[in-house]
Design a protein around this motif. Structure first.
Motif, PDB file in Angstrom:
ATOM      1  N   LYS A   1       0.933  -1.164  -0.187  1.00  0.00           N
ATOM      2  CA  LYS A   1       0.132   0.032   0.027  1.00  0.00           C
ATOM      3  C   LYS A   1       0.898   1.139  -0.098  1.00  0.00           C
ATOM      4  O   LYS A   1       1.973   1.088   0.313  1.00  0.00           O
ATOM      5  CB  LYS A   1      -0.780   0.152   1.179  1.00  0.00           C
ATOM      6  CG  LYS A   1      -1.697  -0.944   1.403  1.00  0.00           C
ATOM      7  CD  LYS A   1      -2.955  -0.903   0.632  1.00  0.00           C
ATOM      8  CE  LYS A   1      -4.124  -2.113   1.091  1.00  0.00           C
ATOM      9  NZ  LYS A   1      -5.027  -2.323   0.019  1.00  0.00           N
ATOM     10  N   GLY A   2       0.231   2.371  -0.507  1.00  0.00           N
ATOM     11  CA  GLY A   2       0.886   3.689  -0.253  1.00  0.00           C
ATOM     12  C   GLY A   2       0.131   4.747   0.102  1.00  0.00           C
ATOM     13  O   GLY A   2      -1.340   4.564  -0.006  1.00  0.00           O
TER      14      GLY A   2
ATOM     15  N   ARG B   1      -0.020  14.825  -7.561  1.00  0.00           N
ATOM     16  CA  ARG B   1      -0.349  13.956  -6.605  1.00  0.00           C
ATOM     17  C   ARG B   1       0.864  12.957  -6.439  1.00  0.00           C
ATOM     18  O   ARG B   1       1.762  12.675  -7.603  1.00  0.00           O
ATOM     19  CB  ARG B   1      -1.372  13.228  -6.999  1.00  0.00           C
ATOM     20  CG  ARG B   1      -2.780  13.921  -6.707  1.00  0.00           C
ATOM     21  CD  ARG B   1      -3.831  12.861  -6.825  1.00  0.00           C
ATOM     22  NE  ARG B   1      -5.118  13.423  -6.372  1.00  0.00           N
ATOM     23  CZ  ARG B   1      -6.048  13.959  -7.315  1.00  0.00           C
ATOM     24  NH1 ARG B   1      -5.747  13.977  -8.562  1.00  0.00           N
ATOM     25  NH2 ARG B   1      -7.183  14.665  -6.619  1.00  0.00           N
ATOM     26  N   TYR B   2       1.408  12.666  -5.160  1.00  0.00           N
ATOM     27  CA  TYR B   2       2.286  11.797  -4.901  1.00  0.00           C
ATOM     28  C   TYR B   2       1.931  10.535  -4.259  1.00  0.00           C
ATOM     29  O   TYR B   2       1.051  10.533  -3.469  1.00  0.00           O
ATOM     30  CB  TYR B   2       3.587  12.519  -4.168  1.00  0.00           C
ATOM     31  CG  TYR B   2       4.124  13.624  -4.956  1.00  0.00           C
ATOM     32  CD1 TYR B   2       5.310  13.422  -5.651  1.00  0.00           C
ATOM     33  CD2 TYR B   2       3.617  14.880  -4.822  1.00  0.00           C
ATOM     34  CE1 TYR B   2       6.102  14.479  -6.548  1.00  0.00           C
ATOM     35  CE2 TYR B   2       4.028  16.003  -5.645  1.00  0.00           C
ATOM     36  CZ  TYR B   2       5.240  15.789  -6.495  1.00  0.00           C
ATOM     37  OH  TYR B   2       5.841  16.782  -6.913  1.00  0.00           O
ATOM     38  N   ILE B   3       2.753   9.407  -4.132  1.00  0.00           N
ATOM     39  CA  ILE B   3       2.312   8.341  -3.495  1.00  0.00           C
ATOM     40  C   ILE B   3       3.621   7.794  -2.788  1.00  0.00           C
ATOM     41  O   ILE B   3       4.573   7.695  -3.450  1.00  0.00           O
ATOM     42  CB  ILE B   3       1.749   7.259  -4.322  1.00  0.00           C
ATOM     43  CG1 ILE B   3       1.034   6.121  -3.532  1.00  0.00           C
ATOM     44  CG2 ILE B   3       2.380   6.722  -5.456  1.00  0.00           C
ATOM     45  CD1 ILE B   3       0.031   5.317  -4.129  1.00  0.00           C
ATOM     46  N   HIS B   4       3.669   7.636  -1.684  1.00  0.00           N
ATOM     47  CA  HIS B   4       4.795   7.118  -0.724  1.00  0.00           C
ATOM     48  C   HIS B   4       4.268   5.622  -0.149  1.00  0.00           C
ATOM     49  O   HIS B   4       3.243   5.536   0.597  1.00  0.00           O
ATOM     50  CB  HIS B   4       5.020   7.879   0.380  1.00  0.00           C
ATOM     51  CG  HIS B   4       6.362   7.778   1.058  1.00  0.00           C
ATOM     52  ND1 HIS B   4       6.671   6.731   1.832  1.00  0.00           N
ATOM     53  CD2 HIS B   4       7.515   8.324   0.768  1.00  0.00           C
ATOM     54  CE1 HIS B   4       8.012   6.836   2.377  1.00  0.00           C
ATOM     55  NE2 HIS B   4       8.496   7.797   1.815  1.00  0.00           N
TER      56      HIS B   4
ATOM     57  N   VAL C   1      -5.154   6.238   1.033  1.00  0.00           N
ATOM     58  CA  VAL C   1      -4.332   5.039   0.984  1.00  0.00           C
ATOM     59  C   VAL C   1      -4.708   4.221  -0.316  1.00  0.00           C
ATOM     60  O   VAL C   1      -5.847   4.248  -0.390  1.00  0.00           O
ATOM     61  CB  VAL C   1      -4.249   4.096   2.182  1.00  0.00           C
ATOM     62  CG1 VAL C   1      -3.728   2.801   2.022  1.00  0.00           C
ATOM     63  CG2 VAL C   1      -3.903   4.942   3.397  1.00  0.00           C
TER      64      VAL C   1
ATOM     65  N   MET D   1       5.469   8.470  -7.903  1.00  0.00           N
ATOM     66  CA  MET D   1       5.839   7.445  -6.721  1.00  0.00           C
ATOM     67  C   MET D   1       7.241   7.935  -6.079  1.00  0.00           C
ATOM     68  O   MET D   1       8.201   8.496  -6.766  1.00  0.00           O
ATOM     69  CB  MET D   1       6.189   6.051  -7.125  1.00  0.00           C
ATOM     70  CG  MET D   1       6.345   5.179  -6.462  1.00  0.00           C
ATOM     71  SD  MET D   1       5.011   4.815  -5.552  1.00  0.00           S
ATOM     72  CE  MET D   1       5.646   3.774  -4.621  1.00  0.00           C
TER      73      MET D   1
ATOM     74  N   LEU E   1      -0.196  -0.105  -4.391  1.00  0.00           N
ATOM     75  CA  LEU E   1       0.664   0.131  -5.174  1.00  0.00           C
ATOM     76  C   LEU E   1       0.833  -0.823  -6.478  1.00  0.00           C
ATOM     77  O   LEU E   1       0.846  -2.067  -6.219  1.00  0.00           O
ATOM     78  CB  LEU E   1       2.115   0.103  -4.450  1.00  0.00           C
ATOM     79  CG  LEU E   1       2.264   1.079  -3.329  1.00  0.00           C
ATOM     80  CD1 LEU E   1       3.541   1.218  -2.576  1.00  0.00           C
ATOM     81  CD2 LEU E   1       1.956   2.721  -3.962  1.00  0.00           C
TER      82      LEU E   1
ATOM     83  N   CYS F   1      -1.334   8.673  -0.443  1.00  0.00           N
ATOM     84  CA  CYS F   1      -1.345   9.565  -1.363  1.00  0.00           C
ATOM     85  C   CYS F   1      -1.464  10.700  -0.960  1.00  0.00           C
ATOM     86  O   CYS F   1      -2.235  11.174  -0.168  1.00  0.00           O
ATOM     87  CB  CYS F   1      -2.505   9.254  -2.478  1.00  0.00           C
ATOM     88  SG  CYS F   1      -3.037  10.513  -3.706  1.00  0.00           S
TER      89      CYS F   1
ATOM     90  N   TYR G   1       0.171   9.734 -10.826  1.00  0.00           N
ATOM     91  CA  TYR G   1       0.722   9.910  -9.372  1.00  0.00           C
ATOM     92  C   TYR G   1       2.286   9.742  -9.638  1.00  0.00           C
ATOM     93  O   TYR G   1       2.580   8.703 -10.306  1.00  0.00           O
ATOM     94  CB  TYR G   1       0.322   8.583  -8.621  1.00  0.00           C
ATOM     95  CG  TYR G   1      -1.140   8.858  -8.096  1.00  0.00           C
ATOM     96  CD1 TYR G   1      -1.605   9.520  -7.090  1.00  0.00           C
ATOM     97  CD2 TYR G   1      -2.045   8.319  -9.113  1.00  0.00           C
ATOM     98  CE1 TYR G   1      -3.024   9.778  -6.781  1.00  0.00           C
ATOM     99  CE2 TYR G   1      -3.626   8.537  -8.586  1.00  0.00           C
ATOM    100  CZ  TYR G   1      -3.895   9.297  -7.491  1.00  0.00           C
ATOM    101  OH  TYR G   1      -5.220   9.419  -7.122  1.00  0.00           O
TER     102      TYR G   1
END
Length: 140
Positions: free
Chosen positions: A6-7, A16-19, A96, A129, A99, A9, A127
């Protein structure tokens, strides 16, 4: 059964980013940190969270975004790393999400940065990453 990573957002500026979620301890509403004398560029200061000192970094600095392009950065994403706790200041945290197994990396020439891993398309939205772990681990 296959586990899907999972990431989280978040938004910063127009993007937009996702970690990855595995090293994220919690998300806090923004609180003004105490200045940290002699700190690295991009460090806003320190906050105390449940007895732990958290180094707060500007997300705009980490991702080479002009801070004037960002609205008020309203949340702190707290990372729990072997080198300590780090908070990344972002505009908003949205959700959330799962990924992908692989990321698109060919289209990333427009902005290369050590934290950026690639991009993904989800329901027509792009998105970016990111993973701040390695960068934060180099700070003292």
């Amino acid at each position: 059964m296959e586990t899907v990573e999972k990431g989280i957002c978040f938004r910063l500026g127009e993007e937009r980013y996702i970690h990855p979620l595995h090293c994220i301890k919690e998300v806090l509403s923004y609180q003004s940190p105490a200045p940290a004398l002699g700190s690295s560029p991009g460090v806003e200061g320190m906050i105390e969270v449940r007895g732990n000192m958290v180094t707060v970094l500007y997300g705009s600095h980490l991702l080479d975004i002009n801070p004037n392009q960002c609205d008020q950065e309203g949340h702190i994403v707290v990372l729990d790393l072997p080198t300590g706790y780090f908070g990344v200041r972002v505009e908003s945290v949205e959700r959330v999400m799962d990924l992908p197994d692989s990321l698109e990396v060919e289209s990333m020439e427009y902005r290369s940065h050590q934290c950026i891993q690639g991009t993904m398309l989800e329901e027509g939205e792009l998105y970016i990453m990111v993973d701040f772990s390695d960068y934060c681990s180099t700070l003292n």
